[in-house]
Design an enzyme around this catalytic site. Structure first.
Site, PDB file in Angstrom:
ATOM      1  CB  SER A 158      -0.958  -0.046   1.200  1.00 35.96           C
ATOM      2  OG  SER A 158      -1.991   0.888   1.063  1.00 35.96           O
ATOM      3  CE  LYS A 168       0.105   5.363  -1.956  1.00 32.54           C
ATOM      4  NZ  LYS A 168      -0.674   4.736  -3.022  1.00 32.54           N
ATOM      5  CD1 TRP A 219      -7.997   3.162  -2.597  1.00 28.72           C
ATOM      6  CD2 TRP A 219      -9.788   4.105  -3.525  1.00 28.72           C
ATOM      7  NE1 TRP A 219      -8.038   4.471  -2.178  1.00 28.72           N
ATOM      8  CE2 TRP A 219      -9.126   5.078  -2.732  1.00 28.72           C
ATOM      9  CE3 TRP A 219     -10.947   4.467  -4.204  1.00 28.72           C
ATOM     10  CZ2 TRP A 219      -9.590   6.384  -2.595  1.00 28.72           C
ATOM     11  CZ3 TRP A 219     -11.416   5.778  -4.079  1.00 28.72           C
ATOM     12  CH2 TRP A 219     -10.737   6.708  -3.282  1.00 28.72           C
ATOM     13  CG  HIS A 278      -5.464  -2.657  -0.080  1.00 28.78           C
ATOM     14  ND1 HIS A 278      -4.666  -2.310  -1.134  1.00 28.78           N
ATOM     15  CD2 HIS A 278      -4.986  -1.968   0.996  1.00 28.78           C
ATOM     16  CE1 HIS A 278      -3.744  -1.448  -0.739  1.00 28.78           C
ATOM     17  NE2 HIS A 278      -3.916  -1.228   0.558  1.00 28.78           N
TER      18      HIS A 278
END
Length: 411
Positions: A251, A255, A342, A392
């Site tokens: 998640s 990044k 998402w 997720h």
């Protein structure tokens, strides 16, 4: 139940924010705008990049600068010192299968001190140096195990012990001959918008009384910095093979992992687990979470100037396939979940696919087709990818894929 409540609160907060802005996520492929990706192998002056030397001396620095100045912020070069304190060593952890080490890594500039508490498991059946996976955790080191001896930082609590054990199959990782290390990302930058003064930023020149410049470094840049500081330690540990470190992030940590891997070429493998917008997913698709949503919900993640592209993704002079390409020629793995719309699984796949252009420049295969693979069917070329069933999360299936990928490229 605790997990469900926390997830519900997070999603409710994002939903309220979106309603306030009258933003509705797009989950319809037919409504994805027509977009054109910035070319990977054409320089800012229009020069065709045809060799590794041209990529490394011309185009790669250009792309790195764009992400630094317009998305993640410029990493400060302020001096600091680092010290390592071994807090505990248990040579018979996991019923004798592993050695568990806990250490405190402290950073100081003479006035400000910050520290990161790291937890490491190393396999006892491997002699000599071992390869290792490093990943942040969300709520403290004590969440990855039920072991009462695992310490945690003061921003978390005892009642979270063992909360995320299912995301950390430590025994499976150890059995495959890999070490695993973790630290809580809050130690570097507590994940709230008004916590700059408590983060590591003051250590590196940030004045809590001053406003942030447009290209100022914030949380994701700081978390990436912390990943590199973990690597600094691995280079000092006689049991760890620092040339075989796999950096994994889930998640928002995904990044940070991509950005850390782009800047710090010491990481042998970089893995993005459902990193979505601002990570592996193409921004220009404007599918699921968008630049407008993420910069409004989490204004402390990116540099302030990144918000200029809210509802204006088509004006971005870069996109996330270029972030992945910065990791070349080192192996990179991107993972998605089919119900995690998402994070835009298709956008994550396309980003990894288009990054293959640079891998081919180095003589490696990228992803073989623009069409996504079938569910639960990993591709483990130099650019790896899978999309699994589910939501997720980080699952045993994900970890098994990462271990197989590491077996192929690090052993």
């Amino acid at each position: 139940m605790k997990k469900l409540i926390l997830t519900t609160l997070l999603l409710t907060g994002i939903f309220i924010s979106m309603v306030a802005q009258r933003i509705e996520p797009n989950y319809d492929e037919s409504k994805v705008p027509v977009y054109e990706l910035p070319p990977l192998l054409v320089s800012a002056k229009g020069k065709q990049i045809k060799s590794i030397k041209q990529w490394e001396s011309i185009r790669r620095p250009e792309i790195l600068e764009m992400f630094s100045s317009q998305m993640f912020g410029k990493t400060p070069g302020s001096p600091f010192t680092t010290s390592y304190e071994v807090v505990s060593v248990d040579a018979n952890a996991l019923d004798g299968k592993a050695t568990c080490k806990q250490l405190r890594i402290s950073f100081s500039n003479g006035n400000t001190v910050r520290s990161m508490l790291m937890l490491i498991y190393l396999p006892n059946h491997i002699k000599g140096k071992v390869p290792l996976f490093f990943a942040y955790n969300f709520d403290g080191n004590q969440t990855v195990s039920t072991d009462s001896g695992i310490l945690f930082s003061n921003h978390t609590s005892e009642n979270k012990r063992g909360l995320k054990v299912r995301r950390w199959p430590i025994e499976m990782i150890i059995s495959k001959g890999y070490g695993v290390a973790t630290a809580c990302y809050h130690d570097i930058f507590y994940d709230e918008k008004d916590k700059h003064a408590e983060s590591i930023l003051p250590l590196l020149g940030y004045d809590p009384g001053q406003s942030l410049e447009g290209d100022s470094w914030q949380a994701i840049g700081a978390w990436a910095w912390g990943m590199s500081r973990a690597m600094d330690y691995f280079e000092t540990d006689s049991r760890i093979d620092a040339k075989r470190i796999a950096l994994m992030g889930h998640s928002r940590h995904g990044k940070a992992a991509l950005w850390a891997g782009a800047q710090d070429q010491r990481f042998a493998i970089v893995i993005s687990n459902e990193s979505g917008c601002g990570g592996a997913a193409l921004s220009k698709r404007a599918y699921g979470e968008t630049v407008a949503v993420i910069t409004n919900s989490f204004p402390h993640w990116f540099c302030p100037d990144f918000s200029r592209f809210a509802n204006n993704e088509q004006s971005l002079p870069f996109d996330q396939h270029e972030l992945i390409a910065l990791i070349a020629p080192r192996p990179v793995y991107v993972a998605s979940a089919v119900d995690d719309r998402w994070a835009d699984p298709k956008g994550e796949y396309l980003s990894a696919f288009h990054a293959g252009e640079v891998y081919r420049l180095y003589g490696y295969e990228g992803l073989p087709s623009e069409e996504m693979p079938a569910l639960n069917t990993p591709v483990i070329s130099r650019v790896g990818y899978h999309i699994r069933t589910g939501v997720h999360d980080v699952t045993d299936f994900d970890w098994q894929c990462y271990l197989n990928f590491a077996d192929k490229w690090m052993k």
